[in-house]
Write an enzyme that holds these catalytic residues in place. Structure first.
Site, PDB file in Angstrom:
ATOM      1  N   LYS A 142       0.832  -1.206   0.000  1.00 55.21           N
ATOM      2  CA  LYS A 142       0.000   0.000   0.000  1.00 55.21           C
ATOM      3  C   LYS A 142       0.868   1.259   0.000  1.00 55.21           C
ATOM      4  CE  LYS A 142      -3.988   1.829   2.524  1.00 55.21           C
ATOM      5  NZ  LYS A 142      -4.917   1.519   3.631  1.00 55.21           N
ATOM      6  N   GLU A 150       9.751  -5.310   4.863  1.00 53.69           N
ATOM      7  CA  GLU A 150       9.868  -6.701   4.403  1.00 53.69           C
ATOM      8  C   GLU A 150       9.675  -6.784   2.882  1.00 53.69           C
ATOM      9  OE1 GLU A 150       8.002  -6.907   8.590  1.00 53.69           O
ATOM     10  OE2 GLU A 150       7.913  -5.598   6.831  1.00 53.69           O
ATOM     11  N   GLY A 184      -5.506  -3.054   4.634  1.00 56.82           N
ATOM     12  CA  GLY A 184      -4.670  -4.134   4.109  1.00 56.82           C
ATOM     13  C   GLY A 184      -5.327  -5.500   4.181  1.00 56.82           C
ATOM     14  N   ARG A 185      -5.972  -5.803   5.315  1.00 53.33           N
ATOM     15  CA  ARG A 185      -6.585  -7.121   5.481  1.00 53.33           C
ATOM     16  C   ARG A 185      -7.907  -7.252   4.732  1.00 53.33           C
ATOM     17  NH1 ARG A 185      -6.208  -4.044   9.735  1.00 53.33           N
ATOM     18  NH2 ARG A 185      -7.972  -3.446  11.061  1.00 53.33           N
ATOM     19  N   GLU A 234      -6.195  -8.525  14.081  1.00 55.07           N
ATOM     20  CA  GLU A 234      -5.709  -7.185  13.766  1.00 55.07           C
ATOM     21  C   GLU A 234      -6.848  -6.176  13.838  1.00 55.07           C
ATOM     22  OE1 GLU A 234      -2.151  -6.554  11.033  1.00 55.07           O
ATOM     23  OE2 GLU A 234      -3.778  -5.792   9.781  1.00 55.07           O
ATOM     24  N   HIS A 237      -6.433 -35.523  14.730  1.00 55.50           N
ATOM     25  CA  HIS A 237      -5.365 -36.407  15.218  1.00 55.50           C
ATOM     26  C   HIS A 237      -4.283 -35.631  15.955  1.00 55.50           C
ATOM     27  CE1 HIS A 237      -6.594 -40.209  13.204  1.00 55.50           C
ATOM     28  NE2 HIS A 237      -7.270 -39.356  12.453  1.00 55.50           N
ATOM     29  N   LYS A 295       7.602  -2.283  14.359  1.00 51.37           N
ATOM     30  CA  LYS A 295       8.302  -1.845  13.144  1.00 51.37           C
ATOM     31  C   LYS A 295       9.224  -0.670  13.439  1.00 51.37           C
ATOM     32  CE  LYS A 295       4.670  -2.999   9.753  1.00 51.37           C
ATOM     33  NZ  LYS A 295       3.766  -2.388   8.746  1.00 51.37           N
TER      34      LYS A 295
END
Length: 547
Positions: A208, A214, A270-271, A356, A387, A513
């Site tokens: 964005k 990263e 963003g999400r 978030e 399991h 960050k």
């Protein structure tokens, strides 16, 4: 949006009194008392998504109080505010309009006098044209080879959403191989680079701001690899890089041609961005027509959420039931199990969406909350999960409300695999709800002594009373997946409204960050660190001593 502390509402107080009455009641009794419980507590969305929420520790009275809570907190007006572009993301002074990205009725929405719907259609058209060019082998790399691989470089919402969707819709994939790089750990990009040929690969830089450390670190690493090649010109970057961003200036500065810039906007969280150009990797993976169906499914769920009365509104009911467990039963966690191998990333995607958004401790009145907000979300694919950690669900000490999701029709009808999978799905929700009723005198080959047998039978007891929602999806298609994702988006939004928190910022993500940037400067200097706390200084100095 109303800024109402929910615990001071009449409905919350009634819910608490009601909780004290039914908190120890077993689900078996709920079913014995109401033979119509399944019919009463189940809903269908367009005959494609069926929800059974009868295996919850609720009654008619519970739902009445919960729905009244939503009304007291002004949920309906808040829904209208979001869809109409009100600036409900108050702490960032933005509207919340990811719903415009799937606006199939072509309604014009304006922000500060600008028609954002028009911009969305222009972006979609660009995605369609470029994707057709690439898929149909008309786009060539710098050596003339057609494109075979796509690498999406992003993190958070720029990675989790597109990755989950492309994996979930594997049966709809075309010839292109789509890869995802998110981690700052160089091992991630290294492993992907081993699988591809740079000459026939396009890299999607998904950010964005186009400043995310990263993402930009990985993008610059790839750019350097191209520029090291003596036959590669800077002008060739346009053949291998496409930017998906809201920051055009940063994109141009990186060296990506403006014709390869597909925008989205700061009113897209963003999400919630997989519906925007951030979903371009989805378009390249399954084709624009299927991406359009994904948007259409979400759009139809938007209309269900916007127009359905609360008692028939799937996202609203799911939100209310979650609040019921999280705040009255103190359950704290919710689990999501997908009985479809292709949906193995779905729970991971929902972790970001839930935590978030609603992982907040300050309410809309600037006060620290005195109740529970966001639940801890986790889960895994069935039957693998059965399991591993299902033991804790059946015989542990935690109350864990769970969502079970399965398609009725599978994409791979091999032998009798799917009917066995379905049987496990039904069996687990039944076992979690009702447990077992072992007889102390039942046959037991291990213990022959009757007295020992009576003592040890207790280890096989499963008490049940664990709540579940069961979702039967006709088939996992672009349309039904779009509807399912939007359903959870609106559930999370509804929870945030009722709990009086801001669901659309994520300031907590920014803290780490910013500290990392400062520590990076310290690490580069390689001096003895004494500017932080003794633990952080100790770790930095120990690390430097080993370098």
């Amino acid at each position: 949006m109303k800024n109402i502390n929910p615990i001071f509402t009449k409905s919350w107080k009634k819910l608490y009194k009601h909780f004290l009455v039914i908190k120890d009641k077993h689900m078996k009794d709920f079913f014995l008392e109401d033979v119509n419980r399944f019919k009463k507590f189940s809903l269908s969305f367009k005959d494609l998504i069926f929800l059974d929420f009868s295996k919850n520790r609720i009654t008619d009275k519970t739902l009445t109080y919960l729905i009244n809570l939503a009304k007291e907190c002004g949920l309906k007006n808040s829904i209208l505010s979001m869809f109409n572009g009100k600036f409900i993301n108050v702490t960032e002074n933005k509207p919340v309009l990811h719903t415009v990205l799937r606006n199939f009725d072509k309604k014009n929405i304006f922000i500060n006098g600008k028609n954002i719907s028009k911009k969305v259609f222009q972006s979609l058209k660009k995605m369609k044209n470029i994707s057709n060019f690439i898929i149909n082998k008309k786009w060539r790399g710098y050596t003339g080879k057609y494109i075979t691989d796509i690498v999406n470089i992003g993190i958070g919402g720029s990675d989790l959403g597109p990755l989950m969707v492309t994996e979930s819709l594997t049966p709809y994939k075309n010839r292109l191989k789509v890869h995802f790089v998110s981690n700052l750990d160089g091992s991630h990009i290294f492993q992907i680079l081993k699988k591809i040929n740079l000459e026939s690969t396009i890299f999607l830089i998904s950010s964005k701001t186009f400043t995310t450390q990263e993402t930009m670190t990985n993008a610059k690493t790839v750019k350097k690899l191209f520029l090291k090649n003596s036959n590669f010109l800077k002008s060739d970057l346009s053949k291998h890089f496409i930017a998906l961003s809201a920051n055009k200036n940063k994109v141009m500065k990186f060296g990506i041609d403006k014709k390869n810039f597909i925008p989205f906007w700061d009113w897209v969280g963003g999400r919630y961005s997989l519906w925007s150009s951030i979903g371009f990797s989805i378009v390249l993976s399954i084709g624009y027509d299927n991406f359009s169906l994904l948007l259409e499914g979400a759009y139809d769920m938007d209309n269900h959420f916007l127009n359905s009365p609360f008692k028939k509104n799937i996202p609203v009911l799911l939100a209310l039931i979650s609040i019921w467990y999280n705040n009255f039963f103190k359950s704290q966690t919710e689990a999501i199990y997908t009985y479809d191998q292709y949906m193995h990333k779905f729970s991971s995607y929902l972790q970001q969406l839930y935590m978030e958004s609603n992982g907040k401790r300050i309410d809309r009145n600037f006060n620290v909350v005195s109740f529970q907000t966001g639940s801890i979300i986790w889960g895994e694919n069935g039957t693998n999960s059965q399991h591993s950690f299902f033991q804790l669900l059946h015989q542990g000490t935690k109350l864990i409300p769970s969502d079970f999701i399965i398609p009725i029709h599978t994409h791979n009808n091999i032998n009798n695999h799917h009917i066995k999978l379905i049987s496990h799905f039904f069996a687990q929700t039944k076992a979690l709800a009702f447990g077992n009723s072992l007889n102390k005198n039942s046959k037991n080959k291990i213990f022959k002594n009757k007295e020992i047998k009576k003592k040890f039978f207790i280890y096989k007891e499963c008490p049940g009373n664990q709540p579940t929602n069961s979702f039967l999806i006709d088939k996992i298609t672009p349309y039904t997946l779009g509807a399912l994702i939007a359903m959870y988006e609106h559930k999370v939004f509804s929870q945030g409204v009722i709990l009086n928190i801001f669901s659309f910022d994520q300031w907590g993500v920014e803290l780490g960050k910013n500290i990392a940037k400062d520590i990076l400067l310290t690490l580069k200097k390689k001096n003895i660190s004494n500017k932080y706390d003794c633990s952080t200084n100790g770790l930095i100095n120990f690390y430097n001593s080993k370098k």
